[in-house]
Design a protein around this motif. Structure first.
Motif, PDB file in Angstrom:
ATOM      1  N   ASP A 124      37.750  39.020  39.643  1.00  0.00           N
ATOM      2  CA  ASP A 124      39.248  38.558  38.814  1.00  0.00           C
ATOM      3  C   ASP A 124      39.146  36.855  38.427  1.00  0.00           C
ATOM      4  OD1 ASP A 124      40.723  40.440  38.331  1.00  0.00           O
ATOM      5  OD2 ASP A 124      41.324  40.682  40.438  1.00  0.00           O
ATOM      6  N   GLY A 125      37.964  36.108  38.712  1.00  0.00           N
ATOM      7  CA  GLY A 125      38.109  34.776  38.554  1.00  0.00           C
ATOM      8  C   GLY A 125      39.024  34.127  39.184  1.00  0.00           C
ATOM      9  N   ILE A 126      39.481  32.778  38.687  1.00  0.00           N
ATOM     10  CA  ILE A 126      40.273  31.850  39.438  1.00  0.00           C
ATOM     11  C   ILE A 126      41.606  32.391  39.690  1.00  0.00           C
ATOM     12  CG2 ILE A 126      41.367  30.943  37.381  1.00  0.00           C
ATOM     13  CD1 ILE A 126      40.051  29.080  40.452  1.00  0.00           C
ATOM     14  N   TYR A 164      47.401  40.642  46.232  1.00  0.00           N
ATOM     15  CA  TYR A 164      47.341  41.446  45.147  1.00  0.00           C
ATOM     16  C   TYR A 164      48.474  42.154  45.052  1.00  0.00           C
ATOM     17  CZ  TYR A 164      42.507  40.768  43.587  1.00  0.00           C
ATOM     18  OH  TYR A 164      41.320  40.218  42.961  1.00  0.00           O
ATOM     19  N   GLU A 165      49.269  42.620  45.777  1.00  0.00           N
ATOM     20  CA  GLU A 165      50.602  43.450  45.807  1.00  0.00           C
ATOM     21  C   GLU A 165      51.640  42.486  45.543  1.00  0.00           C
ATOM     22  OE1 GLU A 165      50.953  45.091  49.458  1.00  0.00           O
ATOM     23  OE2 GLU A 165      49.538  46.623  49.179  1.00  0.00           O
ATOM     24  N   LYS A 166      51.742  41.391  45.953  1.00  0.00           N
ATOM     25  CA  LYS A 166      52.805  40.275  45.468  1.00  0.00           C
ATOM     26  C   LYS A 166      52.758  39.384  44.379  1.00  0.00           C
ATOM     27  CE  LYS A 166      54.850  39.646  50.006  1.00  0.00           C
ATOM     28  NZ  LYS A 166      55.266  38.590  51.017  1.00  0.00           N
ATOM     29  N   ILE A 199      50.172  38.350  38.048  1.00  0.00           N
ATOM     30  CA  ILE A 199      49.883  37.133  37.272  1.00  0.00           C
ATOM     31  C   ILE A 199      48.621  37.362  36.292  1.00  0.00           C
ATOM     32  CG2 ILE A 199      49.049  34.720  37.446  1.00  0.00           C
ATOM     33  CD1 ILE A 199      50.129  34.665  40.131  1.00  0.00           C
ATOM     34  N   ARG A 200      48.845  37.141  35.138  1.00  0.00           N
ATOM     35  CA  ARG A 200      47.555  37.783  33.970  1.00  0.00           C
ATOM     36  C   ARG A 200      46.799  36.368  33.584  1.00  0.00           C
ATOM     37  NH1 ARG A 200      50.233  37.868  29.456  1.00  0.00           N
ATOM     38  NH2 ARG A 200      48.653  39.023  28.237  1.00  0.00           N
ATOM     39  N   VAL A 218      47.245  32.368  33.015  1.00  0.00           N
ATOM     40  CA  VAL A 218      46.273  31.228  33.770  1.00  0.00           C
ATOM     41  C   VAL A 218      45.584  30.092  33.028  1.00  0.00           C
ATOM     42  CG1 VAL A 218      44.615  30.946  35.407  1.00  0.00           C
ATOM     43  CG2 VAL A 218      46.315  32.634  36.068  1.00  0.00           C
ATOM     44  N   GLU A 219      45.068  30.831  31.816  1.00  0.00           N
ATOM     45  CA  GLU A 219      44.104  29.794  31.059  1.00  0.00           C
ATOM     46  C   GLU A 219      45.296  29.217  30.157  1.00  0.00           C
ATOM     47  OE1 GLU A 219      40.943  29.607  30.582  1.00  0.00           O
ATOM     48  OE2 GLU A 219      40.856  30.931  32.414  1.00  0.00           O
TER      49      GLU A 219
END
Length: 1135
Positions: free
Chosen positions: A676-678, A753-755, A759-760, A764-765
């Motif tokens: 999933d990256g950063i 991951y659940e909470k 966040i997409r 983030v980018e």
């Protein structure tokens, strides 16, 4: 400017235009409100119309119309911003068109001929500059307005423009926003109120989309301590993205020295277009989503359905095709995507024309069926062409038969493995390179071990094998929500290296660069640089508790990977934390795989992390703080100082939690990161703070909060880890476990991951781009404060003046970089250097800024003065002047005493500032520039003549300082010695100055004459200098007679060589007298050399009050700074 012919109804235009001149076929008109008789109410109304309406004819104050005889219809064919420009067009029509028109019989033929001629001229003009614009005609019109309103250098490339409103308080001003390569510019003119400003992209602190009660949606730009709001855009999102790209381009090019080699959209700042930027943004988004190499570009997009065998339904999505990959991403919320390397395609079939389907067969006995593809034949042909496979001899109608054909080809390759190009290891690797992961060497799995942890590990492997059977294995595997669920639950030890390579995209780099790593290892062996020294220092600090790095096997492998990467990417070289990350990669991947994983992390997944300023990590910290404010508002209300989160989380981002978590738990975090990256690191950080919320809210200070978090990290375990105790990392914190019970890493990741899984990555980018400007400018501000603190101790300038001078100095540095593809000045900006050396000026830049700020503005030889001043201030003779050196020189000219200023002028005529080569030019008369004066050449070749200079001068004339910067090994002892010399430097006494010889004295006298040019006391000053020079020469003559009593009597003063060389004052207009000049005479057989000490010249000039008054006149520093600020861009535009 010639215009595309358009009809104009003259009857309605008479109120706004005045005819200046006309003939039978053309009319030249002037806009009302311009020129003679302009102004008043008419001028206000016309000016407002010109700004608000998008029409060139209403902007340019002059135009030419072609008139059709006996008709009210006219054709606009040209416009101009000035009378001179429109007259050139008028004269061209008179000379080239008028004679030809008399040949035609009908008015229709005349009009057609004129229109054809004008269109031909426009096509010829725009053949190069406007060929890439979407609408060349409208762009030409906008370019005319842009050049007229802002007077920027001709090289400045206009990218695009928008109509919008600019808010001054609560009052909107309708106008035009122009986005060019280096500037954001706005112009508005409403009923006499003009609003015009220019902002450099490198000055912007904040760029964001905002909304409020008054402004529904607007763009906020913060620069120079001011806030600007723009709204009423037709396409606000498009505008904002372009502004983001241009700001980021300026930051990378000017601050990070990025040259954009291999990036055609940005490689040349003079050729940037809106279309190119939009294409580049799409390519970046495409590569980031599918984790593809930087060379891949999005070529084609098709909408289609993909048959998903494990779900037994078709999912809607888009096919994205690049040079070497066929990718699919669903759009129906199923989060399904697949990546097919063209190299793995075995066959391409079109089984059913009615369903417009394409079946792609890949290695591994798998086939993917795309249906309802609008242009399916083009897609199939394109894939075949790229992968080099041929269509089957017969197109069969059944999908099953197509699958059989694919399987037959697959079986052929399986029976003939020599024909298969393996994804990795295509060349035999070097014998020195390890081909096994360190974990398999130091902790081989025992197949007969049946303890509970190993049984659970086998169950995980079985789950993944089932997943591979259903979803595929390797690059063309379907990636869905189920894949992420398996990642969250933990990756089996045996599969970790394979899946890291797969999800990071490193497997693609390795497949397309066979043998590359082995070649790098061989080339980098034995190299000695600053990076290799730092690597050697940190080798034994990398997971020292792990057995693999207590042996030469692991240490040697780590050394080879880090050294090879430093050789590959000298811009990054080596940065702390890379050793920790690489050591973990080597546990689960062999050397070559670990190298490509490191490339993926440093160059794609964590951009700008591993450099001297760790900008990428600071940006992600700012994103983290923003997410804390949004998601954990209770915590931010309690801890008002957000810098705590920055200080405590830096190691989280730099090492992906490896440095704070036990190794058996940290690898699970790395699993999620590669998938999933950063986003995975940010989620986990939020979950950790949320888990410890209650304890953090009860903290009284930051130290207590840090202790709580450290104890929490010590309590994190991985109960499913099969690693033996010798490998697992023991807690380093307090043994008190009452505060934090054991926390399982899998539970912690699942909770993250659940909470916070909503966040997409796109958000983030976007947050990264938004915060990067603020982080960069904050670092730049820190640099400025450090420089000003040092310089303020050396000069008398106030803090405000120093701040303004620094802004001018830095801008002058960037002005020389704006319009060059690879500006050599960019090479002088190195953030790793001391603060004072981060921004420096070469001679050309120094000359421009010095001329704007020097108090002797009327000096006719200011070019020569600036050259000598540059040499004098360049103390270390590296061809560059830093801010401290520049300010010290200006401080003498602005605030120095008469003696200090005279000493400065005196030293300008001594080496190294002044050389004997330059004395060959004749005495110049007043009003004449030193046009043939040797130091005025545009290059810096004069440095080669200096005795102190190196004989080997580079092509640009700039001599590099020692110790050498960049890739070579830095001599730290030289820096320390230089620093020590500066500390021990004592005040220079006038007695320490060498004597000035006759050639230097002649030039010194000429310089004094030139300084007085234009001064109200010019006549008195000339007479005073003449008296001083005459007195000094007589004193020298008498002194020489006294020292040589036995010598024969010398000729009278007028006959001596010294008298012959006495300087003549420049001739002046009017009644200004000329200083005495000696008549021509034959020189003595033996020319006698003479010289003067500084004390002699000082004592003589002190006897002339008019000269003393001239040098002691106070200078209005603020006026000089204001003038330089307004003229800096115009000066560049006129060069």
């Amino acid at each position: 400017m010639w215009l595309k012919p358009e009809e104009v109804l003259l009857k309605n235009a008479l109120k706004l235009w005045v005819t200046e001149t006309s003939n039978d076929y053309f009319v030249l008109q002037r806009r009302r409100g311009y020129g003679e008789g302009g102004g008043g109410l008419t001028g206000l109304l016309v000016g407002t119309l010109d700004t608000v309406l998008d029409s060139t004819a209403k902007v340019a104050p002059f135009r030419i119309l072609h008139q059709t005889p006996d008709s009210q219809v006219y054709w606009s064919i040209a416009c101009g911003a000035t009378k001179e420009e429109i007259n050139q067009h008028w004269d061209w029509l008179q000379q080239n068109i008028m004679r030809t028109l008399s040949v035609f019989d009908s008015s229709e033929d005349i009009t057609s001929f004129v229109q054809g001629k004008i269109r031909g001229l426009i096509a010829e003009e725009g053949k190069v500059s406007l060929v890439l614009e979407d609408d060349p005609e409208k762009f030409r019109e906008a370019l005319l307005r842009f050049e007229k309103w802002f007077c920027l250098p001709e090289k400045e490339k206009l990218v695009t423009y928008y109509s919008c409103s600019y808010w001054r308080g609560r009052v909107p001003c309708q106008g035009w926003l122009y986005l060019s390569t280096n500037f954001l510019s706005f112009y508005s003119y409403l009923l006499g109120a003009e609003v015009k400003f220019i902002i450099s992209w490198d000055e912007i602190w904040k760029l964001e989309k905002t909304s409020s009660v008054i402004l529904a949606e607007s763009i906020h730009v913060a620069a120079r301590g001011e806030d600007h709001y723009f709204s009423m855009f037709l396409h606000l999102h498009e505008t904002f993205l372009l502004m983001e790209q241009l700001a980021d381009y300026a930051i990378k090019r000017l601050f990070d020295k990025e040259t954009f080699q291999g990036d055609p959209a940005l490689s040349d700042p003079l050729q940037i277009t809106k279309r190119g930027l939009e294409t580049r943004a799409r390519n970046e988004q495409f590569r980031a989503f599918f984790r593809l190499p930087r060379e891949e570009n999005l070529l084609e997009v098709y909408e289609s359905f993909l048959w998903v065998p494990f779900s037994h339904f078709n999912t809607l999505g888009k096919i994205c095709v690049s040079e070497n990959y066929l990718c699919f991403a669903s759009q129906d919320g199923s989060q399904c995507y697949v990546i097919i390397p063209i190299r793995e395609v075995v066959s391409v079939e079109k089984p059913d024309s009615s369903s417009r389907a394409v079946t792609v067969c890949v290695r591994g006995k798998r086939a993917l069926r795309f249906s309802e593809v609008r242009d399916y034949e083009r897609l199939a042909d394109g894939i075949r062409r790229r992968c080099g496979v041929m269509a089957s001899p017969q197109h069969v109608a059944s999908g099953e038969v197509s699958g059989e054909a694919c399987h037959a080809l697959i079986e052929h390759f399986e029976d003939n493995p020599e024909e298969v190009t393996l994804m990795v290891g295509q060349k035999s690797t070097s014998k020195a390179v390890s081909t096994e992961a360190l974990m398999t060497v130091f902790h081989p799995q025992d197949a007969e071990n049946l303890d509970p942890k190993m049984l659970k590990e086998k169950m995980k492997e079985q789950s993944w094998n089932i997943h591979f059977a259903e979803y595929g294995r390797g690059m063309s595997m379907f990636r869905t929500k189920k894949t992420r669920d398996l990642i969250v639950r933990g990756v089996p030890e045996a599969l970790r290296g394979e899946l890291w390579l797969l999800f990071s995209g490193a497997v693609n780099d390795m497949a397309t660069h066979p043998g590359y790593y082995s070649e790098l290892v061989e080339k980098s062996l034995g190299t000695s640089t600053l990076a290799t020294d730092e690597i050697e220092r940190d080798l034994h600090r990398s997971l020292p508790e792990h057995p693999a790095f207590q042996s030469d096997t692991g240490i040697s492998a780590l050394r080879r990977v880090l050294t090879a990467y430093a050789y590959r990417n000298p811009k990054i070289g080596y940065c702390q934390a890379m050793n920790i990350l690489t050591s973990v990669l080597l546990l689960y991947a062999n050397e070559e795989e670990a190298f490509w994983l490191l490339v993926a992390v440093c160059e794609r997944m964590l951009p700008d992390y591993f450099n001297r300023r760790i900008i990428g990590a600071l940006v992600d910290q700012a994103v983290f703080e923003e997410l804390i404010r949004d998601q954990l508002s209770q915590l931010t209300e309690h801890m008002t100082d957000m810098t705590f989160f920055s200080s405590v989380s830096l190691s989280w981002f730099l090492t992906l939690f490896i440095s704070v978590l036990p190794i058996e738990s940290a690898v699970n975090v790395v699993d999620c990161f590669f998938y999933d990256g950063i986003k995975a690191i940010l989620q986990l950080g939020l979950a950790i703070l949320d888990y410890n919320m209650e304890h953090l809210l009860s903290c009284r200070d930051d130290a207590e909060a840090v202790t709580i978090l450290n104890k929490f990290f010590d309590s994190v375990t991985n109960k499913d880890s099969p690693l033996p105790p010798t490998v697992q990392q023991a807690p380093v914190g307090n043994n008190d476990k009452t505060l934090h019970p054991k926390v399982d890493i899998i539970d912690l990741i699942r909770e993250a991951y659940e909470k916070y899984g909503d966040i997409r990555s796109e958000e983030v980018e976007s947050m990264r781009r938004r915060n990067k400007l603020y982080v960069i400018q904050t670092l730049e501000d820190t640099t400025k404060q450090n420089v000003l603190r040092v310089v303020s101790q050396e000069v008398k300038f106030s803090a405000v003046y120093l701040d303004d001078l620094y802004a001018l100095f830095k801008r002058q540095h960037f002005l020389s970089c704006y319009w060059m593809i690879n500006s050599p000045v960019l090479l002088h900006h190195d953030p790793s250097l001391p603060y004072l050396e981060q921004y420096q000026l070469g001679h050309q830049q120094f000359r421009t800024l010095f001329s704007l700020l020097a108090p002797w503005a009327h000096c006719v030889s200011h070019d020569a003065l600036s050259l000598w001043a540059f040499r004098l201030l360049d103390e270390n003779q590296d061809g560059l002047v830093n801010f401290k050196e520049f300010c010290c020189g200006l401080d003498i000219l602005f605030s120095g005493s008469f003696t200090e200023k005279l000493k400065f002028l005196f030293k300008l005529h001594l080496p190294p500032a002044f050389t004997e080569v330059e004395t060959g030019s004749p005495v110049l008369s007043k009003g004449h520039r030193l046009s043939h004066f040797s130091p005025l050449s545009d290059d810096l070749s004069h440095f080669s003549r200096l005795a102190v200079s190196s004989p080997d001068v580079p092509e640009d004339g700039v001599i590099r300082k020692s110790p050498e910067r960049g890739r070579g090994k830095v001599d730290l002892q030289a820096y320390l010695k230089q620093w020590q010399d500066e500390l021990l430097k004592k005040e220079e006494s006038i007695k320490d100055l060498p004597r000035i010889n006759q050639h230097q004295f002649i030039q010194f006298s000429k310089t004094l004459y030139n300084l007085f040019h234009g001064d109200p006391e010019e006549e008195s000053l000339y007479r005073a200098v003449a008296r001083v020079t005459s007195l000094l020469l007589r004193m020298e003559e008498v002194g020489r007679k006294l020292q040589e009593p036995s010598s024969p009597p010398s000729a009278p003063l007028e006959q001596t060589p010294a008298g012959k060389e006495a300087p003549a004052a420049p001739s002046s207009s009017g009644d200004s007298p000329s200083p005495p000049a000696a008549p021509d005479a034959m020189p003595a057989p033996q020319e006698v050399e003479w010289s003067f000490a500084f004390e002699q010249i000082l004592a003589s000039l002190l006897n002339e009050p008019v000269i003393v008054h001239f040098f002691e006149k106070p200078v209005d520093i603020q006026a000089k700074l204001d003038h330089a600020r307004s003229a800096q861009l115009k000066t560049r535009a006129n060069q």
